[in-house]
Enzyme design. Sequence first.
Site, short mmCIF file in Angstrom:
data_model
loop_
_atom_site.label_atom_id
_atom_site.label_comp_id
_atom_site.label_asym_id
_atom_site.label_seq_id
_atom_site.Cartn_x
_atom_site.Cartn_y
_atom_site.Cartn_z
N SER A 27 -0.30 4.30 5.20
CA SER A 27 -1.17 3.43 4.40
C SER A 27 -2.57 3.39 4.98
O SER A 27 -3.54 3.14 4.26
CB SER A 27 -0.60 2.01 4.36
OG SER A 27 0.72 2.04 3.84
N ARG A 28 -2.69 3.64 6.29
CA ARG A 28 -4.01 3.56 6.93
C ARG A 28 -4.83 4.83 6.70
O ARG A 28 -6.02 4.84 7.01
CB ARG A 28 -3.86 3.29 8.42
CG ARG A 28 -3.38 1.85 8.70
CD ARG A 28 -3.37 1.50 10.18
NE ARG A 28 -3.18 0.08 10.40
CZ ARG A 28 -2.02 -0.51 10.70
NH1 ARG A 28 -0.93 0.21 10.83
NH2 ARG A 28 -1.95 -1.82 10.90
N GLN B 144 2.52 -9.55 13.26
CA GLN B 144 2.54 -8.30 14.01
C GLN B 144 1.14 -7.71 14.20
O GLN B 144 1.00 -6.60 14.69
CB GLN B 144 3.47 -7.28 13.34
CG GLN B 144 3.00 -6.74 12.01
CD GLN B 144 4.09 -5.92 11.32
OE1 GLN B 144 5.07 -6.45 10.81
NE2 GLN B 144 3.92 -4.59 11.30
N ASP C 272 7.17 5.39 12.26
CA ASP C 272 7.02 4.32 13.26
C ASP C 272 8.25 4.40 14.16
O ASP C 272 9.16 3.56 14.07
CB ASP C 272 6.94 2.95 12.56
CG ASP C 272 5.67 2.82 11.75
OD1 ASP C 272 4.59 2.71 12.34
OD2 ASP C 272 5.75 2.87 10.51
N ALA D 259 0.87 -1.19 0.00
CA ALA D 259 0.00 0.00 0.00
C ALA D 259 0.90 1.24 0.00
O ALA D 259 0.76 2.15 0.83
CB ALA D 259 -0.96 -0.01 1.19
N GLN E 281 9.21 1.54 16.53
CA GLN E 281 9.70 0.41 15.71
C GLN E 281 11.16 0.65 15.31
O GLN E 281 12.00 -0.25 15.39
CB GLN E 281 8.81 0.31 14.46
CG GLN E 281 9.35 -0.60 13.38
CD GLN E 281 8.37 -0.76 12.22
OE1 GLN E 281 7.37 -1.43 12.34
NE2 GLN E 281 8.67 -0.15 11.07
N GLY F 23 5.59 8.43 1.08
CA GLY F 23 6.49 8.19 2.21
C GLY F 23 7.41 7.01 1.93
O GLY F 23 8.63 7.08 2.14
N HIS F 24 6.83 5.92 1.41
CA HIS F 24 7.65 4.75 1.07
C HIS F 24 8.60 5.08 -0.08
O HIS F 24 9.76 4.66 -0.09
CB HIS F 24 6.77 3.57 0.64
CG HIS F 24 5.86 3.06 1.70
ND1 HIS F 24 4.51 3.27 1.70
CD2 HIS F 24 6.12 2.31 2.81
CE1 HIS F 24 3.96 2.69 2.75
NE2 HIS F 24 4.92 2.10 3.44
O1 PAF Z 1 6.74 -0.58 9.04
C1 PAF Z 1 6.25 -1.54 8.43
O2 PAF Z 1 5.66 -1.38 7.36
C2 PAF Z 1 6.35 -2.94 9.04
O3 PAF Z 1 6.21 -2.91 10.41
C3 PAF Z 1 7.64 -3.67 8.61
C4 PAF Z 1 8.87 -2.99 9.16
C5 PAF Z 1 7.70 -3.76 7.10
C6 PAF Z 1 7.61 -5.09 9.18
O4 PAF Z 1 6.50 -5.80 8.73
#
Ligand code: PAF
Length: 309
Positions: free
Chosen positions: A202-203, A74, A166, A43, A169, A47-48
């Site tokens: 994405s959300r 997750q 994130d 998605a 993370q 940003g990506h």
């Molecule tokens: O940030 C994300 O999109 C996910 O948490 C990742 C790092 C791809 C792990 O599934």
Amino acid sequence: MTSVRVADTRAELAALLATARERCGAPGGADAAQVGLVPTMGALHEGHASLIRLARQRVGDGPVVVSVFVNPLQFGAGEDLDRYPRTLDADLEVCSAAGADLVFAPAVDEVYPSWPVPPQVTVAAGPVAELLEGRTRPGHFGGVLTVVAKLLGLVRPDIAVFGEKDYQQLVLIRQMVADLCLGVEVVGAPTRRDPDGLAMSSRNRYLSLAEREQALTLSRALRAAQERASYGVPAARWAAMSVLRAEPGVEPDYLALTTTGLDELPDYPEPGTEGRVLVAARVGTTRLIDNLPIHFTDDVVGTTFEGDS
Ligand code: PAF
């Protein structure tokens, strides 16, 4: 038409990577090109794309691999695993335009052969995983770290790029890489925002127009905290909470001011302290997170105000 190569299986990934490494310089030799990895759940949005461009910038002509995998490990019960958007064709276009060479888009049982029985060995994410997101999403970071460890093992990149969006993370991935000596450089990339300040996610596509407007409250709250930082942590927190509470459509989960490593801050940090302000809130049925750096300047002034009691 995209120019990226797509691998659905580990074997295809290994074969395509070997060819790409060869094309870019003798593997292991002095002229070996660096490999970049950008793990995603698909998605993809701007940003990506910015993470992929950063990986491309960092590895030059070396291969850039993007993984597209909605990691069931997750997601907790009742979360959005089933409705999480899956848009592989569009994702391939984004990857191609941003300069990726290879996309790894495996099925679940390619990553977890025993699925739906979870893998027996997983990464224990440690105490930082219990804070903030971890309070609402128990087990989430164990699932994130497990899949990231697997992706690092499959691709063996020199650098791996993750967004600061994130933030918890990112902190945990850095910690895993250091604690388990995984030998990859973790590169953090700044959050991309829409012009009105909404952090790209994405959300966001779950939000109605009205909810999207309400969601702007998150970034406004973070900026309010930044603006009050010179009055100390309680004042900054109070300013941010006032913004959140003024929007009835937003249900705050947490608003936290921490050190950059997610430790607790004193009420009046030493001048020059860098920290982070983080927020999570539900807007309609969508849970959103955001964060910004917060800088405590030389002139932190203790003050009494109504939020102090
Ligand atoms: O940030 C994300 O999109 C996910 O948490 C990742 C790092 C791809 C792990 O599934």
